[in-house]
Write a protein that holds these residues in place. Structure first.
Motif, short mmCIF file in Angstrom:
data_model
loop_
_atom_site.label_atom_id
_atom_site.label_comp_id
_atom_site.label_asym_id
_atom_site.label_seq_id
_atom_site.Cartn_x
_atom_site.Cartn_y
_atom_site.Cartn_z
N ASP A 159 -65.26 -108.83 -78.35
CA ASP A 159 -63.86 -108.46 -78.22
C ASP A 159 -63.77 -106.99 -77.81
O ASP A 159 -64.66 -106.19 -78.14
CB ASP A 159 -63.15 -108.63 -79.57
N VAL A 160 -62.68 -106.66 -77.12
CA VAL A 160 -62.49 -105.28 -76.65
C VAL A 160 -61.26 -104.66 -77.31
O VAL A 160 -60.18 -105.26 -77.31
CB VAL A 160 -62.30 -105.23 -75.11
N ALA A 161 -61.45 -103.46 -77.86
CA ALA A 161 -60.31 -102.69 -78.39
C ALA A 161 -60.12 -101.45 -77.52
O ALA A 161 -61.10 -100.78 -77.15
CB ALA A 161 -60.57 -102.26 -79.83
N PHE A 162 -58.87 -101.17 -77.18
CA PHE A 162 -58.51 -99.98 -76.40
C PHE A 162 -57.78 -99.05 -77.36
O PHE A 162 -56.70 -99.39 -77.86
CB PHE A 162 -57.61 -100.41 -75.24
N ALA A 184 -67.90 -103.79 -86.55
CA ALA A 184 -67.76 -105.24 -86.39
C ALA A 184 -68.21 -105.71 -85.01
O ALA A 184 -68.00 -106.87 -84.64
CB ALA A 184 -66.30 -105.63 -86.64
N GLY A 185 -68.77 -104.80 -84.22
CA GLY A 185 -69.38 -105.20 -82.94
C GLY A 185 -68.43 -105.26 -81.76
O GLY A 185 -68.79 -105.79 -80.71
N TRP A 186 -67.21 -104.73 -81.92
CA TRP A 186 -66.28 -104.75 -80.78
C TRP A 186 -66.73 -103.77 -79.70
O TRP A 186 -67.27 -102.70 -80.00
CB TRP A 186 -64.87 -104.34 -81.25
N SER A 187 -66.46 -104.11 -78.45
CA SER A 187 -66.62 -103.14 -77.36
C SER A 187 -65.40 -102.24 -77.38
O SER A 187 -64.28 -102.69 -77.70
CB SER A 187 -66.70 -103.86 -76.02
N LEU A 188 -65.61 -100.98 -77.01
CA LEU A 188 -64.54 -100.00 -77.21
C LEU A 188 -64.18 -99.23 -75.96
O LEU A 188 -65.06 -98.69 -75.28
CB LEU A 188 -64.98 -98.98 -78.28
#
Ligand code: NDP
Ligand code: 8X3
Length: 252
Positions: free
Chosen positions: A3-6, A25-29
């Motif tokens: 998942d990607v968070a901006f 939690a392994g999110w791409s940022l």
């Protein structure tokens, strides 16, 4: 694929703590802010854990915001959570003593900046659909008046109403919107608000237990990872040691 968070305003306070929480939690940022050196340092801290795309970005610049979104590299394009966190308060003096430019800066950042980023990312969030989340960082100041809050509090009222109104229009898309409204939290917020007065900042937080940036980051992560059918419209969070006070009365 992760998942990607901006996250806007990732160079300090809530935004920086959120970067760490989502990374855990392994999110791409996608991390943004104006201070490039701080972004570089944060990227270096996180890059061995998760994929990071750092962008030096002033949210007030709508064209730069649109470019940043258009140019997101593969792996970062499908933004699932937008954390509209960049913001600031200035000039905590009475309204009648405040320079107009400080009011403009707050409106340009907290209102115009927030809508710039939202507008640029809405098509992506709608495409992602179910489970996509917009977290708009409001404030208790958007709900409750207090002296010296003038345009800051009003800008956060905008954030609240904009969040509610977005929900109406996004009904059926699966995209969630939350106005996350913290109370007093120890970050660089007061240093900025007082024009760099470290003593004033230390005094505000001294002898009490303010929220921490990590407390708010935890709420951001929680809101983003709720089951897709749940939307927190507004989450107001104060430390236990903060509450309202009596009305002020002008007397002879
Ligand atoms: P900080 O001052 O620690 O962080 C603010 C962040 O906003 C920084 O990363 C800063 O990055 C960024 N920012 C400011 N202006 C711009 C801009 N024009 N473009 C891009 N980024 C910008 O404060 P907080 O972490 O406390 O504040 C985060 C949010 O939380 C704000 O919206 C604030 O109003 C809100 N808030 C804070 C509370 C508190 O008590 N701390 C309580 C309630 C709400 P840079 O300078 O590098 O651009
Ligand atoms: C900032 C929190 O308590 O200064 O949004 O209004 S407070």
């Amino acid at each position: 694929m992760s998942d990607v968070a901006f996250i806007t305003g990732a160079t300090s306070g809530f935004g920086r703590a959120a970067a760490h929480r989502f990374a855990e939690a392994g999110w791409s940022l996608v991390l943004s802010g104006r201070r490039g050196e701080r972004l570089d340092a944060l990227e270096a801290e996180l890059a061995d854990k998760v994929a990071v795309h750092a962008i030096v970005l002033d949210v007030r610049d709508d064209e730069a915001v649109q470019r940043a979104v258009d140019d997101l590299p593969e792996g970062f394009k499908r933004v699932r959570t937008l954390v509209n966190n960049a913001g600031l308060a200035l000039a905590p003096q009475p309204a009648q003593k405040v320079a107009l430019k400080d009011w403009h800066t707050m409106i340009d950042t907290n209102v115009t900046g927030l809508v710039n980023v939202t507008h640029a990312l809405l098509p992506t969030l709608i495409e992602v659909g179910e489970g996509a989340t917009i977290i708009n960082v409001g404030s208790i100041a958007g709900q409750w008046p207090y002296p010296g809050s003038h345009v800051y509090g009003a800008s956060k009222s905008f954030v609240k109403q904009f969040s509610y109104n977005l929900r109406c229009d996004l009904l059926g898309t699966g995209v969630r919107v939350t106005d996350l409204a913290p109370g007093i939290a120890e970050t660089e917020f007061t240093l900025v608000r007082t024009g760099g007065d470290q003593v004033a900042s230390d005094n505000l937080y001294r002898g009490t237990t303010a929220l921490t940036a990590e407390d708010i980051a935890e709420q951001m992560f929680y809101i983003s990872t709720l089951p897709a059918h749940i939307n927190f419209n507004r989450l107001e969070v104060m430390p236990t040691r903060q509450a309202w006070s009596a009305f002020a009365i002008d007397r002879d």
